[in-house]
Scaffold this motif. Structure first.
Motif, PDB file in Angstrom:
ATOM      1  N   ASP A 263       0.854  -1.187   0.000  1.00 21.64           N
ATOM      2  CA  ASP A 263       0.000   0.000   0.000  1.00 21.64           C
ATOM      3  C   ASP A 263       0.888   1.235   0.000  1.00 21.64           C
ATOM      4  OD1 ASP A 263      -3.218   0.451   0.845  1.00 21.64           O
ATOM      5  OD2 ASP A 263      -1.917   2.174   1.133  1.00 21.64           O
ATOM      6  N   VAL A 264       0.398   2.309  -0.600  1.00 17.78           N
ATOM      7  CA  VAL A 264       1.140   3.559  -0.590  1.00 17.78           C
ATOM      8  C   VAL A 264       1.324   4.044   0.848  1.00 17.78           C
ATOM      9  CG1 VAL A 264      -0.919   5.005  -0.889  1.00 17.78           C
ATOM     10  CG2 VAL A 264       1.315   5.853  -1.648  1.00 17.78           C
ATOM     11  N   ASN A 265       0.388   3.675   1.717  1.00 11.77           N
ATOM     12  CA  ASN A 265       0.494   3.955   3.148  1.00 11.77           C
ATOM     13  C   ASN A 265       1.135   2.745   3.814  1.00 11.77           C
ATOM     14  OD1 ASN A 265       0.135   4.397   5.896  1.00 11.77           O
ATOM     15  ND2 ASN A 265      -1.931   5.252   5.673  1.00 11.77           N
ATOM     16  N   LYS A 266       2.449   2.761   3.933  1.00 10.82           N
ATOM     17  CA  LYS A 266       3.177   1.600   4.453  1.00 10.82           C
ATOM     18  C   LYS A 266       2.776   1.263   5.889  1.00 10.82           C
ATOM     19  CE  LYS A 266       6.376  -1.596   4.126  1.00 10.82           C
ATOM     20  NZ  LYS A 266       7.818  -1.291   4.098  1.00 10.82           N
ATOM     21  N   ASP A 267       2.509   2.291   6.704  1.00 11.13           N
ATOM     22  CA  ASP A 267       2.090   2.037   8.080  1.00 11.13           C
ATOM     23  C   ASP A 267       0.778   1.259   8.125  1.00 11.13           C
ATOM     24  OD1 ASP A 267       4.299   3.297   9.122  1.00 11.13           O
ATOM     25  OD2 ASP A 267       3.281   5.190   9.511  1.00 11.13           O
ATOM     26  N   LYS A 268      -0.142   1.620   7.254  1.00  9.03           N
ATOM     27  CA  LYS A 268      -1.428   0.916   7.181  1.00  9.03           C
ATOM     28  C   LYS A 268      -1.201  -0.541   6.823  1.00  9.03           C
ATOM     29  CE  LYS A 268      -6.097   0.833   6.355  1.00  9.03           C
ATOM     30  NZ  LYS A 268      -6.372  -0.479   5.790  1.00  9.03           N
ATOM     31  N   ALA A 269      -0.371  -0.804   5.821  1.00  8.84           N
ATOM     32  CA  ALA A 269      -0.081  -2.179   5.410  1.00  8.84           C
ATOM     33  C   ALA A 269       0.563  -2.963   6.551  1.00  8.84           C
ATOM     34  CB  ALA A 269       0.823  -2.187   4.181  1.00  8.84           C
ATOM     35  N   GLU A 270       1.477  -2.323   7.270  1.00  4.56           N
ATOM     36  CA  GLU A 270       2.132  -3.010   8.385  1.00  4.56           C
ATOM     37  C   GLU A 270       1.143  -3.337   9.494  1.00  4.56           C
ATOM     38  OE1 GLU A 270       5.290  -0.418   9.532  1.00  4.56           O
ATOM     39  OE2 GLU A 270       6.651  -1.118   7.940  1.00  4.56           O
ATOM     40  N   GLY A 271       0.269  -2.387   9.806  1.00  4.54           N
ATOM     41  CA  GLY A 271      -0.732  -2.642  10.836  1.00  4.54           C
ATOM     42  C   GLY A 271      -1.683  -3.755  10.455  1.00  4.54           C
ATOM     43  N   GLU A 272      -2.105  -3.775   9.197  1.00  2.00           N
ATOM     44  CA  GLU A 272      -3.018  -4.829   8.728  1.00  2.00           C
ATOM     45  C   GLU A 272      -2.322  -6.196   8.766  1.00  2.00           C
ATOM     46  OE1 GLU A 272      -6.053  -4.399   8.422  1.00  2.00           O
ATOM     47  OE2 GLU A 272      -6.508  -2.427   7.604  1.00  2.00           O
ATOM     48  N   ALA A 273      -1.054  -6.246   8.369  1.00  2.00           N
ATOM     49  CA  ALA A 273      -0.309  -7.512   8.393  1.00  2.00           C
ATOM     50  C   ALA A 273      -0.185  -8.033   9.818  1.00  2.00           C
ATOM     51  CB  ALA A 273       1.067  -7.327   7.767  1.00  2.00           C
ATOM     52  N   MET A 274       0.082  -7.147  10.745  1.00  2.00           N
ATOM     53  CA  MET A 274       0.176  -7.551  12.151  1.00  2.00           C
ATOM     54  C   MET A 274      -1.157  -8.091  12.658  1.00  2.00           C
ATOM     55  SD  MET A 274       2.379  -4.306  13.584  1.00  2.00           S
ATOM     56  CE  MET A 274       2.170  -4.767  15.311  1.00  2.00           C
ATOM     57  N   ASP A 275      -2.221  -7.352  12.373  1.00  2.00           N
ATOM     58  CA  ASP A 275      -3.551  -7.736  12.846  1.00  2.00           C
ATOM     59  C   ASP A 275      -3.968  -9.095  12.289  1.00  2.00           C
ATOM     60  OD1 ASP A 275      -5.907  -7.465  14.223  1.00  2.00           O
ATOM     61  OD2 ASP A 275      -6.715  -5.847  13.000  1.00  2.00           O
ATOM     62  N   LEU A 276      -3.759  -9.302  10.981  1.00  2.00           N
ATOM     63  CA  LEU A 276      -4.080 -10.594  10.372  1.00  2.00           C
ATOM     64  C   LEU A 276      -3.243 -11.715  10.979  1.00  2.00           C
ATOM     65  CD1 LEU A 276      -4.318  -9.696   6.569  1.00  2.00           C
ATOM     66  CD2 LEU A 276      -6.213 -10.394   8.037  1.00  2.00           C
ATOM     67  N   SER A 277      -1.969 -11.459  11.145  1.00  2.00           N
ATOM     68  CA  SER A 277      -1.065 -12.497  11.661  1.00  2.00           C
ATOM     69  C   SER A 277      -1.485 -12.992  13.039  1.00  2.00           C
ATOM     70  CB  SER A 277       0.377 -11.969  11.715  1.00  2.00           C
ATOM     71  OG  SER A 277       0.851 -11.670  10.420  1.00  2.00           O
ATOM     72  N   HIS A 278      -2.075 -12.107  13.833  1.00  3.98           N
ATOM     73  CA  HIS A 278      -2.484 -12.507  15.182  1.00  3.98           C
ATOM     74  C   HIS A 278      -3.657 -13.485  15.160  1.00  3.98           C
ATOM     75  CE1 HIS A 278      -0.616  -8.472  16.688  1.00  3.98           C
ATOM     76  NE2 HIS A 278       0.290  -9.388  16.376  1.00  3.98           N
ATOM     77  N   GLY A 279      -4.305 -13.632  14.007  1.00  2.00           N
ATOM     78  CA  GLY A 279      -5.381 -14.615  13.888  1.00  2.00           C
ATOM     79  C   GLY A 279      -4.916 -15.960  13.370  1.00  2.00           C
ATOM     80  N   LEU A 280      -3.638 -16.061  12.993  1.00  2.00           N
ATOM     81  CA  LEU A 280      -3.126 -17.302  12.396  1.00  2.00           C
ATOM     82  C   LEU A 280      -3.266 -18.528  13.305  1.00  2.00           C
ATOM     83  CD1 LEU A 280       0.011 -16.011  10.468  1.00  2.00           C
ATOM     84  CD2 LEU A 280      -1.993 -17.155   9.478  1.00  2.00           C
ATOM     85  N   PRO A 281      -3.143 -18.400  14.632  1.00  2.00           N
ATOM     86  CA  PRO A 281      -3.325 -19.590  15.468  1.00  2.00           C
ATOM     87  C   PRO A 281      -4.714 -20.225  15.336  1.00  2.00           C
ATOM     88  CG  PRO A 281      -2.179 -17.887  16.707  1.00  2.00           C
ATOM     89  CD  PRO A 281      -2.635 -17.265  15.424  1.00  2.00           C
ATOM     90  N   PHE A 282      -5.684 -19.452  14.820  1.00  2.00           N
ATOM     91  CA  PHE A 282      -7.033 -19.985  14.639  1.00  2.00           C
ATOM     92  C   PHE A 282      -7.335 -20.319  13.186  1.00  2.00           C
ATOM     93  CE2 PHE A 282      -7.222 -16.658  18.034  1.00  2.00           C
ATOM     94  CZ  PHE A 282      -7.256 -17.533  19.116  1.00  2.00           C
ATOM     95  N   GLY A 283      -6.363 -20.112  12.300  1.00  2.00           N
ATOM     96  CA  GLY A 283      -6.580 -20.346  10.876  1.00  2.00           C
ATOM     97  C   GLY A 283      -6.380 -21.798  10.479  1.00  2.00           C
TER      98      GLY A 283
END
Length: 314
Positions: free
Chosen positions: A37-57
């Motif tokens: 994303d042009v907003n790198k901070d947004k992309a980083e935050g979204e990646a972190m948030d998604l990753s925290h759901g991986l134990p349930f994926g």
């Protein structure tokens, strides 16, 4: 990238992009997921948030905020970036500003050495899929638009609700422009294996007028949703996940994506929503149905509208 690892890159971490990402997180099917994303901070935050759901994926997955360089070894790049459709604004009104954005994005993707499949969801999707194909230089079967996959899902849902049957047992397609000139192929719509026209004709509870209202509800669904919540994203996110799974799984599934027509249905040099066989190589073939004369006329009208708009940005 490790050999044999399925990597998908997503360009655009807005509502549509992240609805798609969340769908893939829950459904699985890939090992590496890159958010750009042009907003790198947004992309980083979204990646972190998604990753925290991986134990349930359903499976292990590496998710990170990356750059266009990460597209080089991606199997698929999904593009959802672009200006949003505003209340009362048609998808086609978005074309000039989003065509410029699309060209810039595709140039950056191709500079990485990318040689996979482009999947476009930015609106107006049929026009922007053509722009992406033109800019990328990729073979036309490896550039795909989300087309009328969402519209088709809406049709199946509405018919299922009307007839009180599971929408997964409703089979049919909305084709044409993903927009105001789209239309249903009633001649090829079935419930189970029974043509819907027979269902309506044989039961006094149902009638053709109701089917036409269902079509209007499907065609105008985005306007109603945008009026209420300013954007649509869950349905298209699920539709994109379905297309990606069909590609990565080499399914040879028939989906109503935006595909390039080269003589099919009497149309040429246009991307438009039609049933197509989708597999690991992209679009294996356009599934050309024997449609009625009235349906042919409607498709011609829809294609002409797209071509008029496309001529302003070619």
């Amino acid at each position: 990238m490790k050999t044999g690892v399925r990597r998908v890159a997503l360009v655009g971490t807005g509502f549509v992009g992240m609805s798609f990402a969340y769908s893939m997180l829950n459904q699985g099917g890939l090992e590496e997921f890159v958010l750009i994303d042009v907003n790198k901070d947004k992309a980083e935050g979204e990646a972190m948030d998604l990753s925290h759901g991986l134990p349930f994926g359903p499976q292990k997955m590496d998710i990170w905020a990356g750059t266009y360089e990460d597209c080089r070894t991606a199997d698929i790049v999904v593009i959802t970036a672009g200006a949003n459709q505003q209340p009362g604004e048609t998808r086609l009104a978005l074309v000039e500003k989003n065509a410029k954005i699309m060209r810039g994005i595709v140039r950056e993707i191709m500079k990485s050495g990318f040689n996979g499949i482009l999947l476009v969801a930015s609106n107006p999707v049929d026009v922007l899929t053509y722009v992406a194909w033109q800019e990328s230089g990729l073979p036309r079967h490896r550039v795909i638009g989300s087309g009328t996959t969402l519209d088709t899902a809406r049709l199946r849902f509405e018919i299922g609700k009307y007839l009180n049957v599971d929408p997964r047992n409703v089979h049919g397609y909305i084709i044409g422009e993903h927009g105001d000139t789209e239309f249903p192929l009633w001649s090829h719509t079935t419930v189970g294996v029974q043509p819907i026209m027979d269902v309506v004709a044989n039961n006094p509870k149902f009638n053709q007028e109701d089917l036409e209202q269902i079509y209007v509800n499907v065609r105008d669904a985005a306007y109603h949703i945008i009026e209420r919540k300013r954007a649509t994203y869950y349905g298209i996110g699920m539709a994109l996940a379905r297309i990606v799974r069909a590609i990565l799984g080499d399914e040879n599934s028939c989906l109503s994506v935006s595909a390039y027509l080269n003589g099919q249905y009497g149309q040429n040099d246009v991307f438009v929503g039609v049933p197509a066989i989708v597999n690991r190589n992209g679009i294996r073939e356009v599934f050309e149905l024997n449609i009625t004369e009235e349906e042919t006329e409607k498709l011609t009208k829809s294609v002409n509208v797209l071509k008029e708009t496309l001529n302003t940005v070619k």
